[in-house]
Motif scaffolding. Structure first.
Motif, PDB file in Angstrom:
ATOM      1  N   GLY A  15      -9.948   1.582   4.871  1.00 52.59           N
ATOM      2  CA  GLY A  15      -9.896   1.659   3.404  1.00 52.59           C
ATOM      3  C   GLY A  15      -8.544   1.200   2.855  1.00 52.59           C
ATOM      4  N   MET A  16      -7.464   1.540   3.569  1.00 53.78           N
ATOM      5  CA  MET A  16      -6.121   1.089   3.134  1.00 53.78           C
ATOM      6  C   MET A  16      -6.093  -0.437   3.077  1.00 53.78           C
ATOM      7  SD  MET A  16      -3.609   3.314   5.593  1.00 53.78           S
ATOM      8  CE  MET A  16      -3.696   5.087   5.714  1.00 53.78           C
ATOM      9  N   TRP A  17      -6.573  -1.033   4.156  1.00 54.88           N
ATOM     10  CA  TRP A  17      -6.571  -2.501   4.237  1.00 54.88           C
ATOM     11  C   TRP A  17      -7.447  -3.098   3.130  1.00 54.88           C
ATOM     12  CZ3 TRP A  17     -10.762  -5.800   5.374  1.00 54.88           C
ATOM     13  CH2 TRP A  17     -10.414  -7.141   5.565  1.00 54.88           C
TER      14      TRP A  17
ATOM     15  N   ASN B 161      -2.209   2.401  -4.772  1.00 53.01           N
ATOM     16  CA  ASN B 161      -2.067   3.762  -4.252  1.00 53.01           C
ATOM     17  C   ASN B 161      -3.381   4.173  -3.606  1.00 53.01           C
ATOM     18  OD1 ASN B 161       0.507   5.226  -5.089  1.00 53.01           O
ATOM     19  ND2 ASN B 161      -0.112   4.373  -7.080  1.00 53.01           N
ATOM     20  N   GLY B 162      -3.324   4.556  -2.354  1.00 47.79           N
ATOM     21  CA  GLY B 162      -4.488   5.189  -1.743  1.00 47.79           C
ATOM     22  C   GLY B 162      -4.301   6.690  -1.846  1.00 47.79           C
TER      23      GLY B 162
ATOM     24  N   ARG C  89      -8.281  -6.879  -2.416  1.00 53.43           N
ATOM     25  CA  ARG C  89      -8.863  -7.128  -3.741  1.00 53.43           C
ATOM     26  C   ARG C  89      -7.983  -8.109  -4.516  1.00 53.43           C
ATOM     27  NH1 ARG C  89     -13.161  -5.172  -6.330  1.00 53.43           N
ATOM     28  NH2 ARG C  89     -11.891  -4.610  -8.123  1.00 53.43           N
ATOM     29  N   ASP C  90      -8.566  -8.808  -5.494  1.00 53.06           N
ATOM     30  CA  ASP C  90      -7.763  -9.711  -6.327  1.00 53.06           C
ATOM     31  C   ASP C  90      -6.705  -8.940  -7.096  1.00 53.06           C
ATOM     32  OD1 ASP C  90      -9.168 -11.823  -5.471  1.00 53.06           O
ATOM     33  OD2 ASP C  90     -10.516 -11.927  -7.209  1.00 53.06           O
ATOM     34  N   LYS C  91      -7.095  -7.773  -7.593  1.00 56.87           N
ATOM     35  CA  LYS C  91      -6.153  -6.971  -8.389  1.00 56.87           C
ATOM     36  C   LYS C  91      -5.871  -5.644  -7.701  1.00 56.87           C
ATOM     37  CE  LYS C  91      -7.223  -8.615 -12.991  1.00 56.87           C
ATOM     38  NZ  LYS C  91      -8.080  -8.427 -14.138  1.00 56.87           N
ATOM     39  N   PRO C  92      -4.629  -5.139  -7.840  1.00 55.11           N
ATOM     40  CA  PRO C  92      -4.332  -3.835  -7.249  1.00 55.11           C
ATOM     41  C   PRO C  92      -4.976  -2.701  -8.050  1.00 55.11           C
ATOM     42  CG  PRO C  92      -2.452  -4.629  -8.524  1.00 55.11           C
ATOM     43  CD  PRO C  92      -3.481  -5.723  -8.556  1.00 55.11           C
ATOM     44  N   GLY C  93      -5.036  -1.523  -7.448  1.00 56.39           N
ATOM     45  CA  GLY C  93      -5.598  -0.358  -8.146  1.00 56.39           C
ATOM     46  C   GLY C  93      -5.344   0.897  -7.340  1.00 56.39           C
ATOM     47  N   ASP C  94      -5.802   2.015  -7.873  1.00 52.01           N
ATOM     48  CA  ASP C  94      -5.618   3.294  -7.187  1.00 52.01           C
ATOM     49  C   ASP C  94      -6.989   3.831  -6.778  1.00 52.01           C
ATOM     50  OD1 ASP C  94      -2.911   3.036  -7.807  1.00 52.01           O
ATOM     51  OD2 ASP C  94      -3.212   3.972  -9.768  1.00 52.01           O
ATOM     52  N   TYR C  95      -7.080   4.287  -5.533  1.00 55.36           N
ATOM     53  CA  TYR C  95      -8.389   4.672  -4.991  1.00 55.36           C
ATOM     54  C   TYR C  95      -8.322   5.979  -4.218  1.00 55.36           C
ATOM     55  CZ  TYR C  95      -9.698  -0.176  -5.937  1.00 55.36           C
ATOM     56  OH  TYR C  95      -9.946  -1.384  -6.553  1.00 55.36           O
TER      57      TYR C  95
ATOM     58  N   TYR D 205       0.865  -1.184   0.000  1.00 53.41           N
ATOM     59  CA  TYR D 205       0.000   0.000   0.000  1.00 53.41           C
ATOM     60  C   TYR D 205       0.898   1.230   0.000  1.00 53.41           C
ATOM     61  CZ  TYR D 205      -2.930   3.801   1.551  1.00 53.41           C
ATOM     62  OH  TYR D 205      -3.579   5.011   1.619  1.00 53.41           O
ATOM     63  N   GLN D 206       0.710   2.130  -0.954  1.00 52.97           N
ATOM     64  CA  GLN D 206       1.480   3.364  -0.994  1.00 52.97           C
ATOM     65  C   GLN D 206       0.597   4.545  -0.577  1.00 52.97           C
ATOM     66  OE1 GLN D 206       4.415   4.421  -0.997  1.00 52.97           O
ATOM     67  NE2 GLN D 206       4.038   6.581  -1.395  1.00 52.97           N
ATOM     68  N   ALA D 207       1.078   5.302   0.436  1.00 51.27           N
ATOM     69  CA  ALA D 207       0.297   6.427   0.973  1.00 51.27           C
ATOM     70  C   ALA D 207       0.424   7.642   0.062  1.00 51.27           C
ATOM     71  CB  ALA D 207       0.789   6.768   2.378  1.00 51.27           C
ATOM     72  N   SER D 208      -0.435   7.683  -0.953  1.00 52.21           N
ATOM     73  CA  SER D 208      -0.476   8.854  -1.829  1.00 52.21           C
ATOM     74  C   SER D 208      -1.477   9.865  -1.265  1.00 52.21           C
ATOM     75  CB  SER D 208      -0.854   8.419  -3.250  1.00 52.21           C
ATOM     76  OG  SER D 208       0.196   7.642  -3.794  1.00 52.21           O
ATOM     77  N   SER D 209      -1.503  11.035  -1.884  1.00 54.68           N
ATOM     78  CA  SER D 209      -2.204  12.154  -1.220  1.00 54.68           C
ATOM     79  C   SER D 209      -2.991  13.025  -2.191  1.00 54.68           C
ATOM     80  CB  SER D 209      -1.152  13.017  -0.522  1.00 54.68           C
ATOM     81  OG  SER D 209      -1.684  14.265  -0.171  1.00 54.68           O
ATOM     82  N   SER D 210      -4.097  13.581  -1.693  1.00 51.88           N
ATOM     83  CA  SER D 210      -4.870  14.561  -2.465  1.00 51.88           C
ATOM     84  C   SER D 210      -4.041  15.794  -2.790  1.00 51.88           C
ATOM     85  CB  SER D 210      -6.110  14.974  -1.678  1.00 51.88           C
ATOM     86  OG  SER D 210      -5.730  15.448  -0.402  1.00 51.88           O
ATOM     87  N   GLU D 211      -2.979  16.017  -2.031  1.00 54.92           N
ATOM     88  CA  GLU D 211      -2.102  17.165  -2.290  1.00 54.92           C
ATOM     89  C   GLU D 211      -1.498  17.069  -3.697  1.00 54.92           C
ATOM     90  OE1 GLU D 211      -1.975  19.619  -0.094  1.00 54.92           O
ATOM     91  OE2 GLU D 211      -0.307  20.797  -0.876  1.00 54.92           O
TER      92      GLU D 211
END
Ligand code: NDP
Ligand code: GDR
Length: 360
Positions: free
Chosen positions: A237-239, A182-183, A244-250, A131-137
């Motif tokens: 939400g991170m967890w 990426n979250g 999920r079966d496949k990764p994605g960005d949310y 899990y990569q902590a991405s940001s609205s910034e």
């Protein structure tokens, strides 16, 4: 027999690290956390936040490390052999990133690269999930509402570093088949939020003013709009992203936009004070409508060289694919923070530790 899942959290001593560790332990995970050496040695208790949530620090396996030391990061990942890595460690103060742009890039961008390279070079890509902590910034000046398709126009060294990490994560996913999500999280707060972020700075000051402090609360940009949620909802939400079966960005967000000014008004309302505003720009003040006393002032020193003016998230994808939606919104968030800060303040006045009062 099913093996316990093992998670490694970088930045476990931070706000999200504490809530996430608590969440994963409640799910039966074996939880390991990376903590910086100076924090580990110099802080009264590096796991203070975790324990403030009522948890026993000995339930975490702590590893001393630093994201800017790639060999150290690799050695810890090799030793722990985690099923899931939550890369939360970062220089997370956007304003500070203007003063320390180089170390912000080192920690937030190159530090993420160290995690990704370790997984690749250790041949762990077949079974570890990141899990990569991405940001609205990262959206910066892009018009609201922002979602996963919104173009990114970051406005700070922090935003640029997070965008670099975000793209590195995508590239490692696409090139090497590593499971990385990426979250893209909008602001989330809590009673253990750092006091240098505007929400906690406000709730802390409101409680002190209620208790008799005479110095007004000094703030910078009051017109800035943010989408504020609660950290407890966001770690769930991170967890969920990694299940999920496949990764994605949310994107994770509440979908509610509020100004800093509205946060101030709401926070004071929880201690029975109604705020009115007088003047404008640097001369604007917030007064107690009943007594006329100035409780809030603008301090130009607190303006950033460039600010992100309007962040409002659209989390429809997370709702549809993860079944995620927040449970705690603006008013309840502020109420919880004020109540916790009251507890902390009175414990401090009595010279007592306030370890689990956040639960009270
Ligand atoms: P915090 O600032 O509370 O926690 C960040 C943690 O990272 C701290 O414990 C800090 O340790 C650690 N850290 C800093 N530099 C290093 C380093 N070089 N090596 C190892 N650890 C380091 O942030 P949050 O918990 O709020 O945020 C977690 C992550 O999510 C961050 O990456 C942040 O950028 C991102 N994010 C946060 C949002 C929010 O609203 N909270 C929204 C979107 C993204 P120390 O205590 O020693 O400084
Ligand atoms: P932000 O959070 O920059 O959105 O980053 P912060 O609480 O620092 O600022 C929010 C807005 O409030 C304005 N502001 C002030 N900010 C601070 N810190 N102190 C003040 O006195 C003050 N007065 C006004 C700011 O200018 C800004 O517009 C947070 C962090 O958690 C990041 O790591 C994360 O990526 C983003 O949220 C999403």
């Amino acid at each position: 027999m099913m093996h316990r899942k093992r998670a490694l959290i970088t930045g476990v001593a931070g706000q999200d690290g504490a809530y996430l560790a608590e969440f994963l332990l409640s799910k039966g995970y074996e939880v390991h956390g990376l903590v910086r050496w100076d924090s580990y040695m110099n802080a009264d208790n590096a796991l203070e936040r975790f324990e403030a949530l009522g948890m026993d620090g000995t339930r975490l396996a702590v590893h001393v490390g630093d994201l800017t030391d790639a060999q150290n990061v690799s050695a810890i990942i090799k030793k722990v052999q985690p099923n899931e890595i939550y890369n939360l460690a970062a220089l997370s103060q956007v304003g500070v990133s203007f003063d320390t742009p180089a170390s912000t890039i080192d920690i937030n961008a190159k530090g993420t690269l160290a995690v990704l390279e370790a997984v690749r070079l250790l041949d762990m890509e077949g079974w570890v999930r990141i899990y990569q902590a991405s940001s609205s910034e990262m959206f910066g000046s892009s018009p609201a509402p922002q979602n996963e398709e919104t173009p990114m126009h970051p406005c700070s060294p922090y935003g640029v570093a997070k965008q670099a990490a975000y793209w590195l994560a995508k590239i490692y996913r696409d090139s090497y088949g590593i499971y990385i999500s990426n979250g893209i999280l909008f602001n989330h707060e809590s009673p253990v939020r750092g006091e240098d972020f505007v929400t906690r700075k406000i709730t802390r000051a409101v409680v002190e003013i209620e208790a008799g402090r005479s110095v007004p609360l000094k703030l910078g940009n009051l017109d800035s709009v943010r989408d504020w949620g609660h950290a407890r909802d966001y770690v769930a939400g991170m967890w969920a992203m990694l299940q999920r079966d496949k990764p994605g960005d949310y994107v994770l967000a509440t979908g509610q936009a509020k100004t800093v000014r509205e946060f101030v008004v709401c926070a004071f309302s929880h201690v029975g004070v109604r705020i009115g505003w007088r003047g404008c720009g640097e001369d604007e003040v917030g007064i107690d409508k009943k007594t006329g006393k100035v409780l809030v002032m603008v301090d130009p020193v607190l303006f950033r060289p460039k600010d992100v003016n309007y962040l409002l998230g659209d989390a429809s994808k997370a709702k549809a694919e993860l079944g995620w939606q927040p449970k705690i919104y603006f008013d309840d968030l502020i109420s919880e923070m004020i109540n916790a800060d009251r507890n902390i303040y009175y414990y401090e006045q009595e010279g007592r530790e306030c370890s689990t009062v956040l639960r009270a």
